[in-house]
Each structure stands twice: as structure tokens, then as C-alpha cells.
Motif scaffolding. Structure first.
Motif, PDB file in Angstrom:
ATOM      1  N   LEU A  41       3.527   0.804   2.881  1.00 30.10           N
ATOM      2  CA  LEU A  41       3.187  -0.211   3.861  1.00 30.10           C
ATOM      3  C   LEU A  41       3.081  -1.581   3.207  1.00 30.10           C
ATOM      4  CD1 LEU A  41       0.313   1.697   5.687  1.00 30.10           C
ATOM      5  CD2 LEU A  41       2.538   1.155   6.678  1.00 30.10           C
ATOM      6  N   GLN A  49      -3.694  10.529   4.527  1.00 31.96           N
ATOM      7  CA  GLN A  49      -4.647   9.818   3.673  1.00 31.96           C
ATOM      8  C   GLN A  49      -4.681   8.337   4.046  1.00 31.96           C
ATOM      9  OE1 GLN A  49      -4.531  10.545  -0.569  1.00 31.96           O
ATOM     10  NE2 GLN A  49      -3.521  12.527  -0.280  1.00 31.96           N
ATOM     11  N   GLY A  50      -5.704   7.652   3.567  1.00 32.87           N
ATOM     12  CA  GLY A  50      -5.809   6.227   3.819  1.00 32.87           C
ATOM     13  C   GLY A  50      -4.870   5.425   2.936  1.00 32.87           C
ATOM     14  N   PRO A  51      -4.576   4.185   3.335  1.00 31.77           N
ATOM     15  CA  PRO A  51      -3.737   3.315   2.507  1.00 31.77           C
ATOM     16  C   PRO A  51      -4.384   3.054   1.144  1.00 31.77           C
ATOM     17  CG  PRO A  51      -3.969   2.432   4.735  1.00 31.77           C
ATOM     18  CD  PRO A  51      -4.950   3.542   4.610  1.00 31.77           C
ATOM     19  N   GLY A  84       6.382   0.047   7.921  1.00 31.11           N
ATOM     20  CA  GLY A  84       6.368   0.968   6.797  1.00 31.11           C
ATOM     21  C   GLY A  84       7.732   1.564   6.478  1.00 31.11           C
ATOM     22  N   GLN A 130       0.652   5.126   1.324  1.00 32.28           N
ATOM     23  CA  GLN A 130      -0.135   5.977   2.208  1.00 32.28           C
ATOM     24  C   GLN A 130       0.455   7.379   2.215  1.00 32.28           C
ATOM     25  OE1 GLN A 130      -0.406   4.923   6.426  1.00 32.28           O
ATOM     26  NE2 GLN A 130      -2.429   5.876   6.556  1.00 32.28           N
ATOM     27  N   PHE A 138       0.192  -5.374   9.366  1.00 33.38           N
ATOM     28  CA  PHE A 138       1.038  -4.403   8.691  1.00 33.38           C
ATOM     29  C   PHE A 138       2.440  -4.379   9.287  1.00 33.38           C
ATOM     30  CE2 PHE A 138      -1.632  -2.010   5.823  1.00 33.38           C
ATOM     31  CZ  PHE A 138      -2.913  -2.326   6.244  1.00 33.38           C
ATOM     32  N   TYR A 165       0.849  -1.192   0.000  1.00 36.37           N
ATOM     33  CA  TYR A 165       0.000   0.000   0.000  1.00 36.37           C
ATOM     34  C   TYR A 165       0.888   1.247   0.000  1.00 36.37           C
ATOM     35  CZ  TYR A 165      -4.181  -2.688   1.203  1.00 36.37           C
ATOM     36  OH  TYR A 165      -5.243  -3.559   1.190  1.00 36.37           O
ATOM     37  N   LEU A 174      -4.118   0.741  -2.227  1.00 38.85           N
ATOM     38  CA  LEU A 174      -3.533  -0.509  -2.703  1.00 38.85           C
ATOM     39  C   LEU A 174      -2.763  -0.304  -4.005  1.00 38.85           C
ATOM     40  CD1 LEU A 174      -3.356  -3.610  -2.292  1.00 38.85           C
ATOM     41  CD2 LEU A 174      -5.398  -3.781  -3.734  1.00 38.85           C
TER      42      LEU A 174
END
Lengths: 116, 114
Positions: free
Chosen positions: A91, A41-43, A110, A37, A107, A35, A45
Motif C-alpha cells: 500500500l 494483518q495490519g499495515p 494497493g 500488508q 491510501f 506499507y 510501515l
């Protein structure tokens, strides 16, 4: 049980440079996700694998990004020519491919990439 | 394609008040799995709770959520917020019929004040 391991933790590049990120999933986890990120913001894909096979890489910028998982264990994500817009945390997550239950993503810590 | 919508970017409330974070989803698949992940500052996301059973309440660490397929919702609730609940909360969606592609919402930042 060891968790998902990622390296490096940080990377700082100039635009145009290349960088590779490495991920070692939890032992026995056959599914591995990458992912992106961006800050706050959100992860999002990029790509995911089951064993060594790519299941979906439709969101991977194919002209500069590549990802492999040759033996179905560790994985490498590479950016050939980084751009400032690639600045984000990358991530890696792993899980077990399940048929009857919702499988949790685990997870790694990162890799925080800054492209100057 | 599949999508997850979290309407609030930031929720600020005082300790002790109830929490509700909204999550709705869109999918063509009839058996979605929904998740809430929590991400504390400088940490990676970790699972808070998950569900794939319609109309069944799921609870963990004082939080609860119920998957309602009729309204495509999976809202996160807690009766009384604590300072330690301050974090980013992500709603996520997958389905075994979608090859376990896991899609995240944009996240809601919960800020609990003393």
C-alpha cells in the motif's frame, strides 16, 4: 481531486524474480508512505519520505528492497529477489506534513503481490 | 519504539447491539495523534476518525472515540451496529515529534450478524 494511484494492481512472481511498484500521490502531498500488508494483518510501515528525503527506512529489508522518490512526487518500491514471505498487499499512502493537526493518510488501491 | 495494541482479533455481534473496539498505545511522545481507519473487503483503509485532544469525544458516521492520555487509550464505539459496519478496523498512532511516523495496530475484524 485525484486520489493516490498505484500500479500494477496485481503481480505474480516466482521466487528470485524482481518486481517494481509505482505510486503517484495526491497533488500537493509532500509525505509518502509505503506499507506492507500481509493477509489478515495490519499495515506495516516499510519506508516513508518527505519530499525526496527518506525519513525512516528502518523496517525496509535493505538487502532486497529499495525505494526512491527522486523528484518528491512519484515513488517506486522495488524488490530485487522476491521470496514467498513477501506475499502481501503493498500500500502507498500520502499526506501533508502538518505541524499542528493530525494529518490523514490517503491510501491507494494497493498492489497485491503473490510470490510462488 | 511506539506501538498500538488491539486486543480483539475478531468481534462478532448481532445487528443493533453496541460496538466497542479496544485500542491502547505506547509512545514516549507527549502529543500523540490517534486514528481509526476502516477497511472494507477488497478496499484500502480509509480514515474513520482522528483525535489529538485529551478527553474530547470525536464522532463520525455514528462512531465515536475519546482519547484518554492518562490510560493511553482510544477505544472505538457505536451505539447500534449495522450490517454495513462489517469490516476491518485499525487503530493508528503518530506524533509530530516522531516525524509523523504512522504505526498501525494489527486490526480488529468486526462481523455484524443479522
Amino acid at each position: 481531486e485525484a486520489g493516490v494511484t498505484q500500479s500494477p494492481r496485481y503481480a505474480v512472481l516466482q521466487e528470485g524474480q524482481a518486481v517494481s511498484f509505482w505510486c503517484d500521490p495526491i497533488s500537493g502531498h509532500d509525505t509518502l508512505y509505503w506499507y506492507q500488508q500481509p493477509r489478515d494483518q495490519g499495515p506495516q510501515l516499510l519506508v516513508y519520505f518527505r519530499d525526496e528525503a527518506v525519513i525512516d527506512n528502518s523496517q525496509l529489508p535493505s538487502d532486497r528492497f529499495s525505494a526512491v522518490r527522486p523528484k518528491g512526487t512519484n515513488s517506486t518500491l522495488k524488490i530485487q529477489s522476491a521470496k514467498q514471505g513477501d506475499t502481501a498487499t503493498y500500500l502507498c499512502a500520502s499526506s501533508r506534513w502538518g505541524a499542528r493537526s493530525a494529518e490523514t493518510l490517503y491510501f491507494g488501491s494497493g498492489t497485491r503481490l503473490t510470490v510462488l | 519504539g511506539d506501538s498500538v495494541t488491539q486486543t480483539e482479533g475478531l468481534v462478532t455481534l448481532t445487528e443493533g447491539l453496541p460496538v466497542m473496539l479496544n485500542c491502547t498505545y505506547q509512545t514516549i511522545y507527549s502529543n500523540p495523534f490517534l486514528f481509526w481507519y476502516v477497511q472494507h473487503l477488497n478496499e484500502s483503509p480509509r480514515l474513520l476518525l482522528k483525535s489529538f485532544t485529551d478527553n474530547k469525544r470525536t464522532e463520525h458516521q455514528g462512531f465515536h472515540a475519546t482519547l484518554h492520555k492518562s490510560s493511553s487509550s482510544f477505544h472505538l464505539q457505536k451505539s447500534s451496529a449495522q450490517l454495513s459496519d462489517s469490516a476491518l478496523y485499525y487503530c493508528a498512532l503518530t506524533s509530530h515529534t516522531n516525524a509523523y511516523k504512522v504505526i498501525f495496530g494489527k486490526g480488529t475484524h468486526l462481523h455484524v450478524l443479522p
